[in-house]
Design a protein around this motif. Structure first.
Motif, mmCIF file in Angstrom:
data_model
loop_
_atom_site.group_PDB
_atom_site.id
_atom_site.type_symbol
_atom_site.label_atom_id
_atom_site.label_comp_id
_atom_site.label_asym_id
_atom_site.label_seq_id
_atom_site.Cartn_x
_atom_site.Cartn_y
_atom_site.Cartn_z
ATOM 1 N N SER A 299 7.888 -17.687 19.096
ATOM 2 C CA SER A 299 7.895 -16.277 18.690
ATOM 3 C C SER A 299 6.527 -15.623 18.790
ATOM 4 O O SER A 299 6.360 -14.480 18.359
ATOM 5 N N ALA A 300 5.546 -16.337 19.342
ATOM 6 C CA ALA A 300 4.185 -15.801 19.385
ATOM 7 C C ALA A 300 4.055 -14.603 20.318
ATOM 8 O O ALA A 300 3.094 -13.836 20.208
ATOM 9 N N GLY A 301 5.005 -14.430 21.246
ATOM 10 C CA GLY A 301 4.900 -13.327 22.193
ATOM 11 C C GLY A 301 5.254 -11.976 21.615
ATOM 12 O O GLY A 301 4.958 -10.939 22.218
ATOM 13 N N ILE A 302 5.887 -11.955 20.443
ATOM 14 C CA ILE A 302 6.246 -10.693 19.807
ATOM 15 C C ILE A 302 5.028 -10.119 19.098
ATOM 16 O O ILE A 302 4.192 -10.845 18.565
ATOM 17 N N SER A 303 4.941 -8.799 19.080
ATOM 18 C CA SER A 303 3.820 -8.133 18.422
ATOM 19 C C SER A 303 3.723 -8.565 16.960
ATOM 20 O O SER A 303 4.730 -8.678 16.259
ATOM 21 N N LYS A 304 2.500 -8.794 16.509
ATOM 22 C CA LYS A 304 2.303 -9.230 15.122
ATOM 23 C C LYS A 304 2.719 -8.152 14.127
ATOM 24 O O LYS A 304 2.996 -8.453 12.958
ATOM 25 N N ASP A 305 2.768 -6.899 14.579
ATOM 26 C CA ASP A 305 3.193 -5.823 13.683
ATOM 27 C C ASP A 305 4.668 -5.930 13.322
ATOM 28 O O ASP A 305 5.109 -5.317 12.342
ATOM 29 N N ALA A 306 5.428 -6.679 14.114
ATOM 30 C CA ALA A 306 6.856 -6.825 13.825
ATOM 31 C C ALA A 306 7.105 -7.768 12.661
ATOM 32 O O ALA A 306 8.168 -7.721 12.038
ATOM 33 N N PHE A 307 6.134 -8.639 12.358
ATOM 34 C CA PHE A 307 6.330 -9.635 11.312
ATOM 35 C C PHE A 307 5.897 -9.076 9.963
ATOM 36 O O PHE A 307 4.903 -8.368 9.848
ATOM 37 N N GLY A 308 6.671 -9.427 8.956
ATOM 38 C CA GLY A 308 6.379 -8.976 7.598
ATOM 39 C C GLY A 308 7.646 -8.510 6.917
ATOM 40 O O GLY A 308 8.417 -7.735 7.487
#
Length: 433
Positions: A299-308
Motif C-alpha cells: 500500500s506504499a504507492g498510495i498518497s500518505k494523505d489518504a491514510f488516517g
C-alpha cells in the motif's frame, strides 16, 4: 472512509478507476470510498493505548505474542512450546516462539507480524514490570504471567488467530494453567470482521476479543441491494478469473478475498488478503491488462494523505448523510463547530435509532475507535443527554432539535439593508373572456 478530495488528487487511484467501464466506474469509486485507510501512527498509537488500558485489569504480568503463521501437519499446528518426554508432560524452555519466522524457506518475506513485534518490544522495554515479550514456559512460571495475549492487526477470517491459540492449547501445561484459572487468553486486534471475531471467540480457551475499530466489509457498509451489486462488480473484474479452482459465478467466492471476507480496510504497512482480489491481484493472462491498486498487497504507492482514521468535517457530514440525518448534516451547529462538538452530534444522531447497546455497530456507524466512543458515551451520560440504555433524554433530543432548527433559521434569514423588489412573473394565466 476515504476523503473525496484525496481520491480526486491521487493519480494511482484515478488510473485504477479508469480501468473500469464508464457504467461501472461510479460503483467502483463508491467501493473505494468505503475503504478505511489506517496510518502507521494510528495503528501504533491506538494499539498501545488499548494494550496499556486493558493490562491495568490484569493482576500480574501479561505475555504478549505477535500473531503469525505457524508450522503445521495435516492442518494441526505444531505445539507452541516444547514438552518433556516423561509420562507427565511438562512444557519447558526459557525462550518462547520467535516473533518473526517465515514458515517457507523459499519465501523469507515478513508480514504484519513485523510491525506488531516491534510494537511489543517497545512496550516491554517501556513497561518491563507489566509485559513479557514472547516468553517461554520457564519465564511464564518465574514471572507469574496471568494473561496470554495474541496481538495482531486484523482478524479477517480468524483462521490464523485460531491456529495460534490452538498451538498454545495443545501444550498440556498451558491447559493446566487455564483450568486452574492461573492464565486467561485474549486476542488484541486493531480491527476484526464479525465472522472472524465469532470464529476466534468460539475457541476452546474462550478468549476475549478486544478491537480498536470494527472492520468494514461490503455487507456492513452497504445495503443488501448495493452489496450484491458490489459483489458482482468484484466478480466481473476479478483478474484471476479462469484460473484452476476458481468459480467466478459465485459472488461469495474467491473474488471477495480470503475467507470470502470482502474486507474494506488497508493499513500503511500493507493490505490484508481479505480485501477483494481486484485490488491487489494482477492477471496472469497477457490478454487481460489489469493493474491492481495495491500490487502484491503493498500500500506504499498510495498518497500518505489518504491514510488516517481521524474524523474530518467532510467525513462527519458524509456519515450523517449515510445515517439519514440530512438536516443535521446541513446544520450550522455541525458545519461551523469544532471536530469534538461535531463528533458529539454524530453520536447523538447515531443513537436516535436502534441498535444502541451494540458498540460494534455504533463504532462502525460513527467511525470512532471503541475507546473514544466509550468516552463520548460517558460524557453524554454525565450531561444527562442519554440514559443508562443510551436512549436520548429530553435534553439530548433538545440538542438535536436545536441543531436542526439552526438550519431552518439560517435558511429563512432576511438580508439587512434596502432590498430590490423581485419582479412579478405570473405562473398561470386563464383564457380571457
Amino acid at each position: 472512509m476515504l476523503d473525496l478530495t484525496v481520491l480526486a488528487s491521487d493519480t494511482r487511484a484515478q488510473a485504477w478507476l479508469e480501468q473500469f467501464s464508464l457504467g461501472d466506474r461510479p460503483l467502483a469509486r463508491k467501493l473505494l470510498e468505503a475503504f478505511t485507510f489506517v496510518s502507521r501512527d494510528d495503528f501504533i498509537g491506538h494499539m498501545r493505548t488499548m494494550l496499556i488500558r486493558e493490562a491495568e485489569s490484569i493482576d500480574g504480568k501479561v505475555a504478549l505474542y505477535a500473531e503469525r503463521e505457524l508450522g503445521h501437519r495435516f492442518g494441526v499446528p505444531h505445539r507452541l512450546f516444547k514438552e518433556t518426554k516423561r509420562a507427565i508432560r511438562r512444557a519447558y524452555g526459557a525462550a518462547g516462539p520467535a516473533a518473526v519466522k517465515p514458515t517457507k524457506s523459499y519465501d523469507p518475506s515478513v508480514g504484519s507480524e513485523g510491525i506488531v513485534a516491534q510494537m511489543i518490544s517497545d512496550l516491554c522495554r517501556e513497561f518491563p514490570e507489566k509485559f513479557l515479550n514472547h516468553p517461554g514456559p520457564d519465564q511464564i512460571r518465574r514471572k507469574r504471567a496471568r494473561a496470554f495475549w495474541v496481538v495482531t492487526d486484523l482478524i479477517g477470517s480468524g483462521d490464523r488467530a485460531r491456529r495460534y491459540l490452538e498451538a498454545a492449547w495443545l501444550v498440556r501445561s498451558v491447559r493446566s494453567w487455564w483450568s486452574g484459572r492461573l492464565m486467561r487468553f485474549a486476542v488484541m486486534a486493531y480491527s476484526a470482521t464479525e465472522a472472524g471475531e465469532r470464529s476466534v471467540a468460539s475457541h476452546r480457551c474462550h478468549p476475549k476479543i478486544h478491537i480498536v475499530l470494527p472492520c468494514p466489509t461490503i455487507d456492513t457498509m452497504f445495503s443488501t441491494k448495493v452489496a450484491e451489486e458490489m459483489k458482482r462488480l468484484c466478480t466481473a473484474y476479478d483478474p484471476t478469473e479462469g484460473e484452476p479452482g476458481h468459480a467466478p459465478w459465485v459472488w461469495s467466492g474467491p473474488s471477495l478475498g480470503y475467507g470470502n471476507g470482502g474486507a474494506l480496510i488497508v493499513f500503511a504497512h500493507g493490505a490484508p488478503n481479505n480485501i477483494p482480489l481486484m485490488f491487489y491481484k494482477a492477471s496472469r493472462d497477457k490478454k487481460k491488462n489489469w493493474t491492481p491498486l495495491f500490487p502484491a498487497r503493498v500500500s506504499a504507492g498510495i498518497s500518505k494523505d489518504a491514510f488516517g482514521i481521524n474524523l474530518t468535517a467532510e467525513k462527519i457530514n458524509a456519515r450523517l448523510n449515510n445515517l439519514g440525518q440530512h438536516s443535521l448534516a446541513r446544520s450550522v451547529a455541525v458545519l461551523k463547530s469544532d471536530i469534538p462538538t461535531a463528533q458529539i452530534f454524530l453520536v447523538l444522531g447515531t443513537l436516535s435509532r436502534p441498535p444502541r447497546l451494540n458498540d460494534r455497530v455504533l463504532a462502525s456507524r460513527t467511525g470512532l475507535p471503541t475507546h473514544e466512543l466509550a468516552k463520548l458515551l460517558r460524557t453524554m451520560t454525565s450531561y444527562g443527554w442519554i440514559d443508562s440504555q443510551r436512549r436520548l433524554t429530553d435534553q439530548g433530543a433538545g440538542q438535536l432539535a436545536h441543531a436542526r432548527k439552526q438550519l431552518h433559521v439560517t435558511t429563512l434569514a432576511m438580508h439587512v439593508g434596502k432590498q430590490e423588489p423581485e419582479p412579478y412573473y405570473p405562473t398561470s394565466l386563464r383564457q380571457p373572456i
